[in-house]
Design an enzyme around this catalytic site. Structure first.
Site, PDB file in Angstrom:
ATOM      1  N   CYS A 341       0.787  -1.258   0.309  1.00 39.65           N
ATOM      2  CA  CYS A 341       0.004  -0.130  -0.215  1.00 39.65           C
ATOM      3  C   CYS A 341       0.968   1.500  -0.098  1.00 39.65           C
ATOM      4  CB  CYS A 341      -1.034  -0.233   1.070  1.00 39.65           C
ATOM      5  SG  CYS A 341      -2.303   1.095   0.940  1.00 39.65           S
ATOM      6  N   HIS A 425      -3.461  -5.508   0.953  1.00 34.69           N
ATOM      7  CA  HIS A 425      -3.209  -5.620   2.484  1.00 34.69           C
ATOM      8  C   HIS A 425      -3.975  -7.278   2.640  1.00 34.69           C
ATOM      9  CE1 HIS A 425      -2.203  -1.747   3.804  1.00 34.69           C
ATOM     10  NE2 HIS A 425      -3.393  -1.373   3.366  1.00 34.69           N
TER      11      HIS A 425
END
Length: 502
Positions: A341, A425
């Site tokens: 991310c 994630h």
């Protein structure tokens, strides 16, 4: 049955999240349909529900403890700090803007009471019981007027309150008494009693103090939970490696092969969803540690740059500490680096950010052929795909939109040499993919490390949730808890004026 309970705490990190999860698992095993609830959560660890709503990871974990699907109803307000004084406000799973603490507590928070009460009532209409988690302490008297997460929601729902205290910190009796005494008479009516958490030693030595506390407050203690090593449950922002882990560096189960594998996680500012590395720490023979100095990368077989709520700030931090140069050297030497991310974004060539940091054009580390533009609309998704020949599931929470200009495709990101980057994630929780990825890391690092063939992250998490249920069942007065949930706080609880006893 039909009822509920608010689990409050004498302080932050007293154990509210794990006690709430434990009660949810205990009730579920009894055949009670139960839902967790936290009106307002402040955390950088969040999760995306199946309907695409962002909620705190602690509430997602508690929903798993209750064996129900998490929804935005369980955490209607999520605050994601972006600095010391501002937070992004996420309402019903969607961001609605940035706000200062003064602005939020000055008016916005009180206006949200109807929303959170409505969510709670919807859950009460669906489940037999709702176990609410408070935030911080209910005795934050400077914030009581606008409180929607502690006594504010307890008063609105007429829920009894169980106050949890961490005895490992010391001062638990003073904390229980002081917390109660600082509340108004109307709030004290709902404080049913206390639960001692993280006790070490002989409970019989504690009992005289519990009897004195009952005499002073008129309120009983519903249980004494022992200190439990190795608990690895998603909480709000505690820096730990869970499941087989500990603070700062994980405890390693014996490796299957001849070598261990060392993983260094850069502890960037505003680090978010660092729970991504929990699945690595769960693998036998994998050491995970959080680092903030360049020299700590020297012996690492894998470096992870995790998510962050401040991508540009994290980039500056990496450069200031020499970590950026260390990452560049690793890439040139063919030593593994994984960016997740925000960590993926900093590894790219260029960042255009007029949303998060508002710093405009910023050069990235240039380790991946990626250009990132921050969009005002947040991406919230639950992607499913394949990598290294294995199925992968994950979730996405980001404003940055990545334009990948080359390299090998990798989970909607890319790979160049031994530098990997993705917005996903949770991907490392996919067991087959994690094993293949670690085998790739071991090969590149020259380690004789062999991933365990049978490690199931989901099964380990279930074991932890069962352990929490066991703690409640074995060390709390469950009959009294059940009566409390079903019937509310006992009538006639005495009022303790501030300053008592004389």
């Amino acid at each position: 049955m039909s009822g509920g309970l608010l689990v409050a705490g004498t302080t932050s990190d007293a154990g509210k999240s794990v006690v709430t999860a434990g009660i949810c698992r205990w009730l579920t095993r009894k055949g009670v349909s139960v839902a967790p609830f936290k009106a307002q959560n402040m955390s950088l660890n969040s999760f995306v529900t199946r309907e695409g709503a962002e909620i705190g990871r602690a509430q997602a974990m508690q929903a798993q403890a209750a064996r129900v699907e998490p929804t935005a109803l369980m955490n209607p307000v999520l605050l994601k700090p972006g600095g010391d004084r501002t937070s992004q406000v996420v309402l019903m799973g969607r961001p609605v803007g940035e706000m200062s603490a003064r602005g939020y507590h000055g008016g916005r928070q009180a206006a949200l009471l109807d929303t959170v009460v409505g969510c709670l009532e919807e859950l009460r209409g669906t489940y037999d019981a709702v176990i609410c988690e408070g935030a911080g302490s209910p005795a934050e008297i400077n914030l009581r007027r606008t409180d929607i997460v502690n006594m504010g929601i307890a008063r609105a729902a007429r829920f009894p309150v169980l106050v949890v205290g961490d005895i490992d910190r010391g001062g638990v009796f003073a904390s229980f008494f002081g917390t109660t005494a600082l509340l108004s008479a109307a709030d004290q009516e709902l404080v049913a009693g206390y639960l001692v958490n993280k006790f070490r030693g002989d409970v019989s030595l504690l009992e005289p103090g519990l009897d004195m506390l009952l005499g002073l407050t008129g309120r009983r203690t519903y249980g004494v939970l022992p200190f439990q090593h190795g608990l690895g449950i998603d909480e709000e922002d505690g820096l730990r490696v869970s499941l087989r882990g500990a603070v700062r560096e994980s405890v390693v189960a014996p490796p299957v092969g001849d070598d261990v594998l060392r993983v260094a996680v850069c502890a960037v500012p505003l680090m978010s969803n660092f729970t991504d590395v929990d699945a690595l720490a769960a693998e036998p023979g994998v050491v995970v540690r959080f680092v903030d100095r360049a020299e700590e990368l020297v012996d690492a077989d894998l470096v992870v740059v995790p998510g962050t709520r401040g991508t540009v700030r994290a980039l500056r931090w990496l450069r200031e500490r020499g970590l950026a140069d260390a990452l560049a050297r690793r890439a040139a030497e063919g030593r593994p680096v994984l960016g997740i991310c925000g960590g993926f974004q900093v590894l790219g060539e260029h960042i255009e950010d007029d949303v998060e940091s508002r710093e405009g054009s910023v050069d990235g580390l240039g380790l991946l052929p990626v250009r990132v533009r921050f969009a005002r609309e947040k991406t919230l998704a639950r992607p499913v795909g394949e990598a290294l020949g294995e199925p992968v599931e994950g979730y996405e929470i980001h404003h940055g939109v990545a334009e990948v200009g080359g390299g090998e495709a990798f989970l909607d990101g890319c790979r160049v040499g031994e530098v990997w980057g993705t917005h996903w994630h949770g991907s490392l929780e996919s067991d087959g993919f994690r094993r293949r990825f670690l085998a790739e890391v071991a090969r590149a690092a020259g380690r004789r490390f062999v991933p365990a063939p049978d490690t199931s992250f989901a099964a380990l998490r279930e074991e932890q949730l069962d352990l929490l249920g066991d703690l409640i069942e074995e060390h709390a007065d469950t009959d009294a808890l059940l009566a409390l949930i079903e019937h509310g706080a006992p009538a006639g609880l005495p009022f303790i004026p501030p300053g008592a006893p004389s």
